[in-house]
Every structure is written in C-alpha cells, then in structure tokens.
Design a protein around this motif. Sequence first.
Motif, mmCIF file in Angstrom:
data_model
loop_
_atom_site.group_PDB
_atom_site.id
_atom_site.type_symbol
_atom_site.label_atom_id
_atom_site.label_comp_id
_atom_site.label_asym_id
_atom_site.label_seq_id
_atom_site.Cartn_x
_atom_site.Cartn_y
_atom_site.Cartn_z
ATOM 1 N N HIS A 100 20.540 67.264 67.217
ATOM 2 C CA HIS A 100 21.963 67.634 67.302
ATOM 3 C C HIS A 100 22.295 68.185 68.679
ATOM 4 O O HIS A 100 23.372 67.905 69.224
ATOM 5 C CB HIS A 100 22.298 68.640 66.207
ATOM 6 C CG HIS A 100 22.271 68.055 64.828
ATOM 7 N ND1 HIS A 100 23.314 67.329 64.297
ATOM 8 C CD2 HIS A 100 21.301 68.049 63.881
ATOM 9 C CE1 HIS A 100 23.000 66.909 63.082
ATOM 10 N NE2 HIS A 100 21.784 67.336 62.805
ATOM 11 N N SER A 101 21.387 68.947 69.255
ATOM 12 C CA SER A 101 21.601 69.461 70.600
ATOM 13 C C SER A 101 21.683 68.312 71.603
ATOM 14 O O SER A 101 22.564 68.284 72.466
ATOM 15 C CB SER A 101 20.463 70.414 70.977
ATOM 16 O OG SER A 101 20.623 70.902 72.286
ATOM 17 N N ALA A 102 20.783 67.349 71.478
ATOM 18 C CA ALA A 102 20.784 66.186 72.368
ATOM 19 C C ALA A 102 22.061 65.375 72.207
ATOM 20 O O ALA A 102 22.674 64.946 73.197
ATOM 21 C CB ALA A 102 19.566 65.318 72.093
ATOM 22 N N ALA A 103 22.483 65.162 70.963
ATOM 23 C CA ALA A 103 23.683 64.370 70.698
ATOM 24 C C ALA A 103 24.918 65.022 71.314
ATOM 25 O O ALA A 103 25.773 64.338 71.898
ATOM 26 C CB ALA A 103 23.869 64.198 69.188
ATOM 27 N N GLN A 104 25.016 66.343 71.196
ATOM 28 C CA GLN A 104 26.160 67.045 71.778
ATOM 29 C C GLN A 104 26.197 66.903 73.293
ATOM 30 O O GLN A 104 27.252 66.668 73.887
ATOM 31 C CB GLN A 104 26.115 68.519 71.384
ATOM 32 C CG GLN A 104 26.432 68.766 69.917
ATOM 33 C CD GLN A 104 26.311 70.234 69.544
ATOM 34 O OE1 GLN A 104 25.677 71.010 70.250
ATOM 35 N NE2 GLN A 104 26.904 70.604 68.419
ATOM 36 N N ILE A 105 25.038 67.042 73.929
ATOM 37 C CA ILE A 105 24.966 66.915 75.386
ATOM 38 C C ILE A 105 25.367 65.513 75.829
ATOM 39 O O ILE A 105 26.140 65.329 76.783
ATOM 40 C CB ILE A 105 23.550 67.261 75.891
ATOM 41 C CG1 ILE A 105 23.289 68.760 75.711
ATOM 42 C CG2 ILE A 105 23.365 66.855 77.346
ATOM 43 C CD1 ILE A 105 21.847 69.159 75.953
ATOM 44 N N THR B 236 27.196 63.135 74.198
ATOM 45 C CA THR B 236 28.602 62.783 73.952
ATOM 46 C C THR B 236 29.532 63.575 74.861
ATOM 47 O O THR B 236 30.512 63.021 75.383
ATOM 48 C CB THR B 236 28.972 63.015 72.475
ATOM 49 O OG1 THR B 236 28.626 64.351 72.094
ATOM 50 C CG2 THR B 236 28.229 62.039 71.578
ATOM 51 N N GLU B 237 29.245 64.849 75.085
ATOM 52 C CA GLU B 237 30.089 65.647 75.983
ATOM 53 C C GLU B 237 30.026 65.125 77.409
ATOM 54 O O GLU B 237 31.047 65.061 78.109
ATOM 55 C CB GLU B 237 29.667 67.113 75.929
ATOM 56 C CG GLU B 237 30.047 67.827 74.638
ATOM 57 C CD GLU B 237 29.523 69.248 74.580
ATOM 58 O OE1 GLU B 237 28.998 69.724 75.616
ATOM 59 O OE2 GLU B 237 29.632 69.876 73.511
ATOM 60 N N THR B 238 28.844 64.735 77.856
ATOM 61 C CA THR B 238 28.694 64.192 79.206
ATOM 62 C C THR B 238 29.504 62.905 79.360
ATOM 63 O O THR B 238 30.210 62.717 80.364
ATOM 64 C CB THR B 238 27.209 63.907 79.514
ATOM 65 O OG1 THR B 238 26.473 65.117 79.405
ATOM 66 C CG2 THR B 238 27.044 63.345 80.915
#
Length: 378
Positions: A364-369, A371-373
């Motif tokens: 989830h941490s990776a996915a947030q980074i 998609t936000e990027t």
Amino acid sequence: MHYFLSAGEASGDLHAASLMEALRQTDPDARFTFLGGDLMAAAAGKKPVIDYRRMAFMGFSEVLRNLRTIAGNFSTARNALRSSGADALILVDYPSFNLKLARFAKKKLGIPVFYFIAPKVWAWKEWRVRDIRRYVDRVLSILPFETRFFAQHGIDAVYIGNPSREEVDDRLAAAGNIECFLNAHNLPSGRPMLALVPGSRIGEIRNNLPVMDAVAKKYSNLFQPVIAAAPGIDPQLYDSFSSFPRVNNDTFRLMHFSDAALVTSGTATLEAALAATPQVVCYRSNGSRLAYNIMRRILKIPFVSLPNLIAGREIIPEKLLHDCNPESVGKRLDEILPGREGRRKQTDGYAEMRQRLGDTPASHSAAQIITETLRNKK
C-alpha cells in the motif's frame, strides 16, 4: 492509469500481485500489462504477456543454453511495453532482465520507472548501481538498511516496509494448531520438531541436506527432524540424502511449529525469524576454504542472512561453506536449545529486527507513492 509490471520469479509474482491489488485501491481505474505468473494473473484478471516460468533461468550454463529464449522474451517484453501505452514501468527484482527493460522504457519511451524490491547490489554486482541511477526514477526499498546505500550512490530510494512481515503475520493468523498440521502431514505428535530447510534448488539441497541430516541424527533423541520439501523437486533427491519424514510445500508452518530450525540462507531465514523460531543458517555450496575466501572478497556485506543484515549485528549464527559441517552446525544448534541462554538472545534479536522493519504495509505504501508521483507529473 496503465501500469506495466515485470516479475521474473515466483517470489516476484507473489509481491507484484499484492502491489497490483493495492494499486487498484489507490487508483480505481488501474489497468495492467505484465510479465509474471498465476498470482498476478488473478490480480489483473488477465494472462501475462510472458509467464515467469519461461524467464527463470539461473546460473551461467543455464543462461547460455537458453540465450535464444531469453532474447525472444526481451523482444516480446519490449514490444508489449511499447504497444501498451503504459504510464509507468514497475520492476520486481530480476535485475539481469529488468534493468535492460528499464533502459528501454527510459531511453525509448520516456516513461517513469519504479523498482519495487530492488536487486541486492549492496551485496554483489555493485556495477548495476550505475544502471539503476540512470534508468530508475525511484527505488521502493523493502529493507531498511538499503536506503543509505542507494543515497550514497545518488539514487532516490525510500523504505516502504517489508512485505514478508505482512505475509508472515497473515500466515501466523491462518496457521491453525499444531495437531492439525501434524495430522495433515501424517507426523507423530508429542515430540518437538527440528525443521530441516535445505533450500528450493537441486544444488542447494544436494549440498546442505547431508549436513543437516548428520546434525539431526545427533539430536533425534530430543527432536523429530522433518524436512521441508520444495515443490517441483523429485522426492528421490531427498531420499538419497535422508530418511527423515518430509513436509511438502508447507515450509512456513513447519518452521512455525518447530522448536528449532536449520535453514539454508535465503528468504526462509527471515520468515523463520518473523515466526520467532530459533535457527542456524547453513550454506555449504562446495564447502571449500578457497571458495569461502573468494566469497568473502566478492561480498560487500558482513553477513549473508537477512535477519542479521536488518539488525545490523549477528543475531543468528551463519555457518558457511567449509565451516558448514556437522560438528560446527551442531555446536551452534546446541546453543539455542530450549532453556539455553543463546535461545533467549536470539529471540530478543528477533524482536529488535521486527522493530527495525516497522509495521508499514509495503504494497500500500508503494502504491501510494507510485500513483501520487504519476498524478503530479500530469
């Protein structure tokens, strides 16, 4: 957004599938094209462009024999990446193939590249750092000590948590009780178990199981030794080195329910540590002192097992190459038997290691980074 993922091994298929599910939560419109396996196919609802079983070639001789297939795989992957119109390329370990794909994505397509579960360049093949710096926008690290190494080489890296911690905690919750485990594998009850985990490759099993078997025989009055058998390995290979019972494709529960374990270095050492099972790391290879000295010169790290690397000190004994023999391994096993001080020190070290890993959900941490990027680039 459209994500292209590349995983070339079974572990990568597992972690990438979890990341895909997390990406769907952060990006409800997420679409995927991928190289991988059955777990990624289930997460994406479609087949892979290339199944990782057609990509997993290990060792110089095997690679040499399959050069035509490897070249064909890369051509297929490159064409699929180009035609997909993906917004980003996400790599999962497998550096020999994935770094070439990263170069193509960056130089020919100009799309962002993320490395989820980076290659262990801090241990060997440090020259790959140059390609990571050139072609990867951000490394999403699953080991807390990696970020300092990458920063020293001018690479943007962030620690996102460790997926093995999450997976182990889920497995612990679903493990059931020991009697169910014993019944499932026709094992006798009433005796503590010693798990023998000789690895998943033929060479590892051939080199390490004879040592483990010799040690286990010395302690058969205290333990019921049980071998962790890997999927796809001919049972006769195990029979040629040991007569102890086997558990097929259930390594984690075997380690969890065992009082101690002899484990060939790899992800299993981290899983045993997270399950709080005292262990001795065994890695014999060809066992020669010369090979040991060469390995020590090649390796850039003080330890080979993940629990020790994460803790930054020795919390589990590592018996390597010529030092991986029945006498030496047995001595260290003796130190972690129930009631011994070494056992308490090791489990205290496990707690320290867990604290360093933290409790951030990696996928989830990776996915947030990611998609936000990508949203910030639009």
